[in-house]
Scaffold this active site. Structure first.
Site, PDB file in Angstrom:
ATOM      1  CE  LYS A  52      -3.912  -2.289   2.218  1.00  0.00           C
ATOM      2  NZ  LYS A  52      -4.688  -2.568   3.440  1.00  0.00           N
ATOM      3  CD  GLN A  96      -3.608  -4.226   6.536  1.00  0.00           C
ATOM      4  OE1 GLN A  96      -3.714  -3.190   5.890  1.00  0.00           O
ATOM      5  NE2 GLN A  96      -4.067  -5.383   6.080  1.00  0.00           N
ATOM      6  CG  ASP A 119      -9.423   0.548   4.969  1.00  0.00           C
ATOM      7  OD1 ASP A 119      -9.202   0.038   3.863  1.00  0.00           O
ATOM      8  OD2 ASP A 119      -8.694   0.389   5.962  1.00  0.00           O
TER       9      ASP A 119
HETATM   10  N1  GUN Z   1      -7.189  -6.338   6.346  1.00  0.00           N
HETATM   11  C1  GUN Z   1      -7.549  -7.081   5.273  1.00  0.00           C
HETATM   12  N2  GUN Z   1      -8.025  -6.297   4.289  1.00  0.00           N
HETATM   13  C2  GUN Z   1      -7.960  -5.031   4.742  1.00  0.00           C
HETATM   14  C3  GUN Z   1      -8.296  -3.775   4.176  1.00  0.00           C
HETATM   15  O1  GUN Z   1      -8.785  -3.641   3.035  1.00  0.00           O
HETATM   16  N3  GUN Z   1      -8.070  -2.689   4.963  1.00  0.00           N
HETATM   17  C4  GUN Z   1      -7.562  -2.791   6.218  1.00  0.00           C
HETATM   18  N4  GUN Z   1      -7.389  -1.666   6.924  1.00  0.00           N
HETATM   19  N5  GUN Z   1      -7.244  -3.940   6.779  1.00  0.00           N
HETATM   20  C5  GUN Z   1      -7.434  -5.054   6.038  1.00  0.00           C
END
Ligand code: GUN
Length: 289
Positions: A52, A96, A119
């Site tokens: 990311k 995350q 998100d």
């Molecule tokens: N954990 C698994 N997928 C995601 C996501 O799209 N965003 C976040 N913040 N955590 C995750």
């Protein structure tokens, strides 16, 4: 049979995002900023946040990486989120998931300002998505819709079966598929569904997000169906440099023999999730007055 190239679609969209970022810099002097917070060092999470951050920088955005120890308290994490909520250099905040067990993910998500929730996880954005108001759409479900469209299928009037009811993927993707814009008929299957194959055999589109390899096999599909595989499962494999290989939730070999189109793992849904995160971060920065 068509392999849906998520990497290619992601690259096309990222080029568009990068030019949007450059334009915003030039016209308003604003550089979109994304804060990515990782607590602990879960290996899968480390690899997701690294990807990311890299994508963020490549598109010309500002990336603030915040890596915290496993012992971080909920209060410390919530306070950090609150600081970022009022930091003008930051337009998107991502914590995350999963967070360590001693921290409530609800407490952390609730602390994120909805206007920086790129998100799409806060109750405000989830609620707005459900009632069709403008909001940040959750990244994986939004990317999945783009992938189905990219496969060439016209979603309208089709029967879509979603396997998995997580808040991150299954539930929101079912909502997005059923919206007026996409107009699919949706069946949501989960661990309480006795015979999933009964539904998938009737499906034009199958989205499998169960978190378990081999959840979907070729004999469960209608010929020509579009399969979107959201699974990322690590299988020990000594022949690989990292000691494991990635497989999805669908058995690729048997499913690809029956499907009309299928996403690979890796290289399908993953790159699109990151792309839609960049998209939301750019949108958030554009809203700054
Ligand atoms: N954990 C698994 N997928 C995601 C996501 O799209 N965003 C976040 N913040 N955590 C995750």
């Amino acid at each position: 049979m068509n392999i849906i190239d998520g990497k290619m679609l992601a690259a096309n969209l990222r080029a568009e995002i990068a030019s949007g970022v450059a334009k915003l810099k030039e016209e308003k002097g604003i550089v979109p900023g994304l804060a990515v917070i990782l607590v602990g060092n879960n290996p899968a999470s480390v690899s997701y946040v690294t990807a990311k951050e890299k994508a963020c920088v490549e598109s010309g955005m500002y990336s603030r990486e915040i890596r915290l120890p496993e012992t971080t308290t909920q209060e410390e994490l919530v306070n950090l989120v609150k600081e970022l909520n009022v930091d003008p250099a930051i337009h998107g905040i991502l914590v995350q998931l999963p967070v360590p067990k001693h921290i409530s993910d609800k407490a952390v998500i609730d602390a994120i300002a909805p206007e920086k929730d790129v998100d799409g996880f806060t109750p405000i954005n989830v609620g707005k998505m459900l009632i069709g108001e403008e909001c940040f759409l959750p990244c994986t479900p939004h990317g999945i819709i783009k992938l189905i469209e990219f496969s060439g299928m016209d979603i309208k009037g089709r029967h879509a079966v979603v396997i998995g009811r997580s808040n991150i993927v299954g539930k929101p993707v079912a909502v997005l598929l059923a919206r007026k814009e996409t107009n699919a008929t949706v069946t949501l299957c989960h661990t309480g569904t006795p015979d999933i194959a009964k539904f998938t055999r009737e499906a034009d589109i199958v989205v499998v997000a169960a978190g378990r390899p081999d959840t979907l096999k070729g004999d469960m599909l209608k010929p020509g169906a579009v399969v979107i595989d959201v699974g990322v499962n690590r299988i020990p494999d000594e022949t690989k440099p990292k000691g494991f290989r990635l497989v999805g939730d669908a058995d690729f070999e048997s499913c690809s023999a029956v499907a009309g189109a299928i996403t690979p793992v890796p290289g399908g849904v993953g790159p699109m999730t990151i792309t839609m995160l960049l998209w939301n971060t750019l949108e958030s920065a554009k809203r700054v007055k």
